[in-house]
Structure formats: structure tokens, C-alpha cells
Design an enzyme around this catalytic site. Sequence first.
Site, mmCIF file in Angstrom:
data_model
loop_
_atom_site.group_PDB
_atom_site.id
_atom_site.type_symbol
_atom_site.label_atom_id
_atom_site.label_comp_id
_atom_site.label_asym_id
_atom_site.label_seq_id
_atom_site.Cartn_x
_atom_site.Cartn_y
_atom_site.Cartn_z
ATOM 1 N N GLY A 30 0.809 -1.222 0.000
ATOM 2 C CA GLY A 30 0.000 0.000 0.000
ATOM 3 C C GLY A 30 0.834 1.260 0.000
ATOM 4 C CB CYS A 31 3.775 2.263 1.985
ATOM 5 S SG CYS A 31 2.971 2.096 3.594
ATOM 6 C CB THR A 32 5.062 0.444 -2.957
ATOM 7 O OG1 THR A 32 6.024 -0.017 -2.008
ATOM 8 C CG2 THR A 32 5.714 0.575 -4.324
ATOM 9 C CB ALA A 61 5.430 6.309 -2.573
#
Length: 153
Positions: free
Chosen positions: A43-45, A48
Amino acid sequence: MPETGDMAPDFTLPQDGGADVTLSAERGAPVVLYFYPKDDTSGCTKEAIAFTGLMPDFAAAGVKVMGISKDTVAKHAKFRAKHELGVQLLSDEDGAVCEAFGVWVEKSMYGKKYMGIERATFLVDADGKIAQAWRKVKVPGHAEAVLEAAKAL
């Protein structure tokens, strides 16, 4: 926990690739601060990459975008290089900024409780006030919604 209309808590944090960033020094232009749990997770990738894809639009609107997590500056540098990210990544290793923004919360996974960063985004206006806050963010379409709100300032 700051709310819309409150002054954003000031901070100075190191960024990957160089100098420290102080929020109050950014006054005069809007800033997006997005808090995320961990570098190089799914999710963080995606989040970003979504913000990176919209960087030309944020720049055209005069808005800086900064991602904040508790990962180290070295981890941020690897994350940025691996995914060719265009957003500034700030390291809040001791968690003080996460605490100030109210995003260090109790979470639960598979019945186990633990402390972690709640995915949240704050749009800070040119005067340093929180213009809009998104809590418990779902990644799909989020960067686009933040861009629209930033353009409306």
C-alpha cells in the site's frame, strides 16, 4: 490531534538525500504531508507512486508533497531509488511528529494489537494551517483527491 483550521505542528526532520526540512520554513506555499506505515510495502509503495505520478500537477499548483514514516533516511533512499519516487521522504525515527499529528495509534491485525502509523494526509495551507485532513486513508484515488483539494486553495 490537529484538526482542520488548526496550525500544523511545526517540526524539523531529515530527508533522504540531504538536508533537514522544517515545516515552518515552507510557509508561503501549501504543503501536503502524507504519513504512511512503512517503506516498500504494498500500500505504501502504491501511494508513493501515485503521488509521484502527480508531482508535475502538484508543482504546477505550487504545492510540495512530503511523505513521512518512521523508517530511516537510508531506507527512504533505497525505497526512492527502487521505485524512482519523486516525493520528498522524511524520517521520523523517534515518532515525535507522528505523535504530534495524532497518527501513531493502536492497530489490530489478526487479533493482535500493536502500535503503528495510521495512513493519513494533511494539506497545510500557505499560512501553516491545516486546510484539510484525511484519516484512515484508502490508497486508490487518494492522491487525486488531495491534488483537487490543493488546487482549490
